[in-house]
Design an enzyme around this catalytic site. Sequence first.
Site, mmCIF file in Angstrom:
data_model
loop_
_atom_site.group_PDB
_atom_site.id
_atom_site.type_symbol
_atom_site.label_atom_id
_atom_site.label_comp_id
_atom_site.label_asym_id
_atom_site.label_seq_id
_atom_site.Cartn_x
_atom_site.Cartn_y
_atom_site.Cartn_z
ATOM 1 N N VAL A 118 0.818 -1.218 0.000
ATOM 2 C CA VAL A 118 0.000 0.000 0.000
ATOM 3 C C VAL A 118 0.850 1.266 0.000
ATOM 4 O O VAL A 118 0.534 2.226 -0.697
ATOM 5 C CB VAL A 118 -0.956 -0.013 1.217
ATOM 6 C CG1 VAL A 118 -1.691 1.313 1.358
ATOM 7 C CG2 VAL A 118 -1.943 -1.167 1.099
ATOM 8 N N CYS A 119 1.940 1.278 0.756
ATOM 9 C CA CYS A 119 2.696 2.513 0.958
ATOM 10 C C CYS A 119 3.969 2.626 0.124
ATOM 11 O O CYS A 119 4.490 3.731 -0.035
ATOM 12 C CB CYS A 119 3.069 2.658 2.440
ATOM 13 S SG CYS A 119 1.630 2.596 3.530
ATOM 14 N N LEU A 120 4.481 1.521 -0.395
ATOM 15 C CA LEU A 120 5.719 1.564 -1.180
ATOM 16 C C LEU A 120 5.475 1.410 -2.671
ATOM 17 O O LEU A 120 5.962 2.220 -3.465
ATOM 18 C CB LEU A 120 6.698 0.494 -0.697
ATOM 19 C CG LEU A 120 8.001 0.373 -1.510
ATOM 20 C CD1 LEU A 120 8.800 1.684 -1.467
ATOM 21 C CD2 LEU A 120 8.852 -0.780 -1.004
#
Length: 196
Positions: A118-120
């Site tokens: 989700v974040c990378l």
Amino acid sequence: MKSTGELDPRDTAIVLIDHQIGTMGWVRSIEQKEMEKNAAALAKVAVALDMPLVLTSSMEEYAQGPLMPQLKEIAPDNYESRIKRGGIVNCWNDKNFSDAVRATGKKTLIMAGVTTDVCLAPPAISVKDEGFNIITIADASGSPSKMADDMAIRRMEKSGVTVTTTNAIIAELAKDWTSDDGSKLIQIVMSDLLPE
């Protein structure tokens, strides 16, 4: 931008995304201590080689919590100037973050994030699409499941993002362990990465 294969520390920045106490607690694809140790080692590399280090966090006041305290100890100025995002998932869509990354003036970014899926992956792909050379560090990142991690890595690689590990990227930055840079980095490898 296609990578030439030679990594130049003078044209590289390190970007750590959402290594927050709460968020890291959701990771099951890698041992949390391993992930923390590797993220901290990347921050130490940035400090040792005087490379730009951009830190960002999301919704610190909620379940995600603050960034891991090691980052404050290793790079207090970078910690204080971290980009605090509201609820923007792909951090590249946060103008403060993307402006901070562009302001480094570096063409190659070494990136790690929690969670990988989700974040990378989304910002790594977005930044790659903008023409940067992107190298993501799998063992300084993690997801709630191995499948989520595997899918994120496949997605990044399909988009032309390089995926590697902390030890490998440090060796690549060192080039020669007897050089000035190499002698600084071998200390990080020996003290932080290799088994006792």
